[in-house]
Write a protein that holds these residues in place. Structure first.
Motif, PDB file in Angstrom:
ATOM      1  N   LYS A 110       0.836  -1.206   0.000  1.00 11.85           N
ATOM      2  CA  LYS A 110       0.000   0.000   0.000  1.00 11.85           C
ATOM      3  C   LYS A 110       0.867   1.251   0.000  1.00 11.85           C
ATOM      4  N   LEU A 221      -6.266   3.213  -3.488  1.00 12.33           N
ATOM      5  CA  LEU A 221      -6.478   2.244  -2.409  1.00 12.33           C
ATOM      6  C   LEU A 221      -7.732   1.414  -2.673  1.00 12.33           C
ATOM      7  N   PHE A 225      -6.560  -2.251  -3.679  1.00 16.09           N
ATOM      8  CA  PHE A 225      -6.586  -2.971  -2.406  1.00 16.09           C
ATOM      9  C   PHE A 225      -7.990  -3.110  -1.817  1.00 16.09           C
TER      10      PHE A 225
END
Length: 236
Positions: A110, A221, A225
């Motif tokens: 990340k 993000l 993810f």
């Protein structure tokens, strides 16, 4: 086996990479013989947690969980050093390495894929970098820490695994002791790495990243993810 021990017994790397200093003006100048404490760096200006963007809060929350796991990991290593390996302690070590694979590796991704590139650019834009033909920022140091973390974790895990297959008690003890040393170095590296991010780099991100930067971070993000950040006014 000799190559392993040569690497283990060689002089330890200095995890604190120091960049060339700019004109310090009235700021204190530190001698290489008396550098500042790694956990008390000069000119530190942390930002309150509740003022940070949700993306930075997310990473700091993950750090708290990692710190708890590090305490457990270090305690297990010290128990093994004092009382020897056991099935229960071996299981605790295995749990930590599973956590590293499932959580720490993802956390680092990340940072490296989404947040670090923007922080690096803004630090260069604002003069927070080394001098030289290729300017470096604190992000370069943090990415080096990520690599070193995996090297130490791999070495610790491998040495523990090899020791379980060695029947000679002296060789077994030497391998376990070497694994413990590498594991303790891993724990200390991760603690210092987290301190640097929470108290130096993330406050700089809070200071320099723009509304557009944080919007990009939010979108990436979610895309890469599946992280849906709460809607919150990002810092000015």
């Amino acid at each position: 086996m000799n190559n392993i021990f040569e690497k283990i017994n060689s002089k330890k790397d200095d995890y604190i990479k120091r960049f060339a200093e700019k004109d310090s003006g009235d700021d204190p100048v530190y001698s290489p013989m008396a550098p500042p404490d790694a956990y008390n760096p000069p000119a530190i200006d942390p930002a309150p947690y509740d003022q940070l963007h949700p993306s930075l809060q997310l990473l700091m929350d993950e750090h708290k969980n990692t710190m708890t796991k590090l305490d457990e990991f270090e305690n297990t290593l010290l128990e093994i050093r004092k009382e020897g390996i056991s099935k229960e302690r071996s299981g605790r070590l295995g749990s930590f390495f599973e956590f590293l694979d499932d959580n720490i590796v993802l956390h680092n991704l990340k940072e490296e894929k989404v947040i670090f590139p923007l922080i690096h650019e803004r630090m260069i834009d604002n003069g927070e970098h080394s001098v030289g033909p290729v300017p470096e920022t604190a992000v370069d140091m943090l990415e080096h820490d990520h690599i070193k973390t995996m090297e130490l974790a791999t070495l610790t895990f491998s040495l523990m695994g090899i020791s379980s297959r060695i029947k000679d008690p002296v060789s077994n003890a030497l391998l376990i002791d070497a694994a413990i040393e590498q594991g303790l170095a891993l724990a200390e590296l991760l603690r210092l790495h987290i301190f640097r991010e929470d108290n130096i780099v993330f406050p700089l991100a809070h200071k320099y990243l723009t509304e557009s930067d944080f919007d990009t971070i939010r979108k990436k993000l979610k895309k890469y993810f599946s992280v849906e950040l709460p809607i919150k006014q990002s810092p000015a």
